[in-house]
Design a protein around this motif. Sequence first.
Motif, short mmCIF file in Angstrom:
data_model
loop_
_atom_site.label_atom_id
_atom_site.label_comp_id
_atom_site.label_asym_id
_atom_site.label_seq_id
_atom_site.Cartn_x
_atom_site.Cartn_y
_atom_site.Cartn_z
N VAL A 1 47.00 39.88 35.66
CA VAL A 1 47.36 40.17 37.05
C VAL A 1 47.46 41.67 37.33
N GLU A 2 47.94 42.41 36.35
CA GLU A 2 48.21 43.83 36.56
C GLU A 2 46.95 44.59 36.99
N GLY A 3 47.03 45.27 38.11
CA GLY A 3 45.95 46.11 38.59
C GLY A 3 44.79 45.38 39.24
N CYS A 4 44.90 44.06 39.43
CA CYS A 4 43.78 43.33 40.04
C CYS A 4 43.83 43.46 41.56
N ASP A 5 42.68 43.28 42.18
CA ASP A 5 42.58 43.25 43.65
C ASP A 5 42.73 41.84 44.18
N ILE A 6 42.24 40.87 43.41
CA ILE A 6 42.28 39.46 43.80
C ILE A 6 42.95 38.68 42.69
N LEU A 7 44.05 38.01 43.00
CA LEU A 7 44.77 37.18 42.04
C LEU A 7 44.41 35.73 42.31
N SER A 8 43.81 35.07 41.33
CA SER A 8 43.36 33.69 41.49
C SER A 8 43.96 32.84 40.39
N SER A 9 44.74 31.83 40.77
CA SER A 9 45.25 30.86 39.79
C SER A 9 44.42 29.59 39.89
N CYS A 10 43.86 29.17 38.76
CA CYS A 10 42.97 28.00 38.70
C CYS A 10 43.39 27.13 37.53
N THR A 11 44.53 26.49 37.64
CA THR A 11 45.05 25.70 36.53
C THR A 11 45.46 24.32 37.01
N ASP A 12 45.76 23.45 36.05
CA ASP A 12 46.33 22.14 36.37
C ASP A 12 47.82 22.12 36.04
N SER A 13 48.43 23.31 36.03
CA SER A 13 49.83 23.43 35.65
C SER A 13 50.75 22.77 36.67
N MET A 14 51.82 22.20 36.16
CA MET A 14 52.85 21.63 37.02
C MET A 14 53.98 22.62 37.29
N ALA A 15 53.86 23.83 36.75
CA ALA A 15 54.89 24.86 36.92
C ALA A 15 54.22 26.20 37.17
N PRO A 16 54.93 27.16 37.76
CA PRO A 16 54.33 28.47 38.05
C PRO A 16 53.75 29.14 36.81
N VAL A 17 52.64 29.85 37.02
CA VAL A 17 51.94 30.50 35.91
C VAL A 17 52.02 32.02 35.98
N TYR A 18 52.70 32.56 37.00
CA TYR A 18 52.92 34.01 37.07
C TYR A 18 54.22 34.28 37.81
N GLU A 19 54.67 35.52 37.77
CA GLU A 19 55.91 35.92 38.42
C GLU A 19 55.60 36.57 39.77
N ALA A 20 56.48 36.36 40.73
CA ALA A 20 56.26 36.88 42.08
C ALA A 20 56.22 38.40 42.10
N ASP A 21 57.03 39.04 41.27
CA ASP A 21 57.08 40.50 41.34
C ASP A 21 55.88 41.17 40.69
N TRP A 22 54.95 40.37 40.14
CA TRP A 22 53.69 40.93 39.65
C TRP A 22 52.73 41.22 40.80
N ILE A 23 52.95 40.61 41.95
CA ILE A 23 52.06 40.78 43.09
C ILE A 23 52.29 42.16 43.70
N ALA A 24 51.22 42.93 43.79
CA ALA A 24 51.34 44.32 44.25
C ALA A 24 50.73 44.48 45.64
N PRO A 25 51.14 45.52 46.37
CA PRO A 25 50.56 45.79 47.69
C PRO A 25 49.03 45.87 47.63
N GLY A 26 48.40 45.28 48.62
CA GLY A 26 46.95 45.30 48.71
C GLY A 26 46.26 44.12 48.07
N MET A 27 46.98 43.33 47.28
CA MET A 27 46.36 42.19 46.61
C MET A 27 46.02 41.08 47.60
N HIS A 28 45.00 40.33 47.26
CA HIS A 28 44.73 39.05 47.91
C HIS A 28 45.00 37.95 46.89
N VAL A 29 45.69 36.91 47.30
CA VAL A 29 46.11 35.84 46.39
C VAL A 29 45.53 34.52 46.88
N THR A 30 45.01 33.73 45.95
CA THR A 30 44.54 32.39 46.28
C THR A 30 44.87 31.46 45.13
#
Length: 378
Positions: A204-233
């Motif tokens: 996640v660190e330093g990415c422009d686009i954060l994409s989670s593509c899992t079958d997880s039943m629980a969160p796979v990253y922390e909210a405070d990893w999301i940085a200004p300017g990111m796009h999340v899907t």
Amino acid sequence: MLIIDNEMVSRLLTMEEVIAAQEEAFAQLDSGRSIHRPRVDIYVPCQRDDGYFRWGTMEGANDGFFAIRMKSDIIHWPRDEAGNWTEEKYCIEPGTYCGLILLISTETGEPLAFINDGALQHMRVGAGAALGVKHLSRKNSHTVGMLGSGGMARTFLEAFTKVRDIRTCKVFSPTQGNREAYAAEMTEKLDIEVVAVESAREAVEGCDILSSCTDSMAPVYEADWIAPGMHVTNLGRREMPEEATGRFDIVIRQGTAGLQIEQTERFQAERGHSPAAFIGGTDEEMARIPSKNPTPGFGGDDPRFTDRGKGGDKPDFAALISGRAEGRTSDDQITFYRNVGNQGLQFSAVGQIVYRKALAAGGAREIPTGWFLQDIRD
């Protein structure tokens, strides 16, 4: 009537076509030229004492075609030794699956084709996420942080490269061999740098686009990893931490994802990975299915899980491209595209392309249309 398998879909269909078809079909929702019914599942107890049978359908129609996508799964929710909690599925035995699209003409009512849904399913979901990237990410987005290394992670990244100048992808998934295989395959396929990293944080660190593509039943990253300017899907509905919703400056949902029906013991939202489900079984059997509160703090008013979040109605993609909703206006904004909704419409929009191309190319198996007709009025 044609029988179109996954090999033919993969050979005939391009990602560019899938993205364009969905963008046009979603835009038609405002005028009523397209319509869809969100996914609804039915759960029935099965032989597994830790699982359930799940039947899922979704429907849509546009441009003279109707599609219903149907899938038959045995579902269970294992935890591995590392504590990863996932939803697993199969039909008959692990490694085999049953998913079909029935395509029908809305001009005559004629059944036109059965299409295996595997390849088309992966492409339509990746293309849907790419629409968010196209309209919400910064135009100078070059780096993807990919969480997950399965089939969906492959089509997501491919689709992103069709709408942005993607140069680098950092991928993490819990199994080292899987993420390394993904990196090697996608580097060769897309001619970009794809690197397997040792942690979700590093991806996640330093990415422009954060994409989670899992079958997880629980969160796979922390909210405070999301940085200004990111796009999340996202792919799954539970991959995102609850706190992430407070980080987003702009939220656009793909479309309507669930049915507005009063919840009862037998009809419930957000069970397992189901947006809406009718559930059979005893109380003891029903307890096998993860509830919508898998971890403390996951309440029913979470904006990820409802079209009416804490800020009121969340605009959909049709509102965004029509100008009724505002998109990104600053490179510092954090945008989120909720890649859920319009599922049935995706299958009619893309299924008709496959059908036309299969007719032109020839080689699809055929069965008599008359087998599906009768002279008894029902």
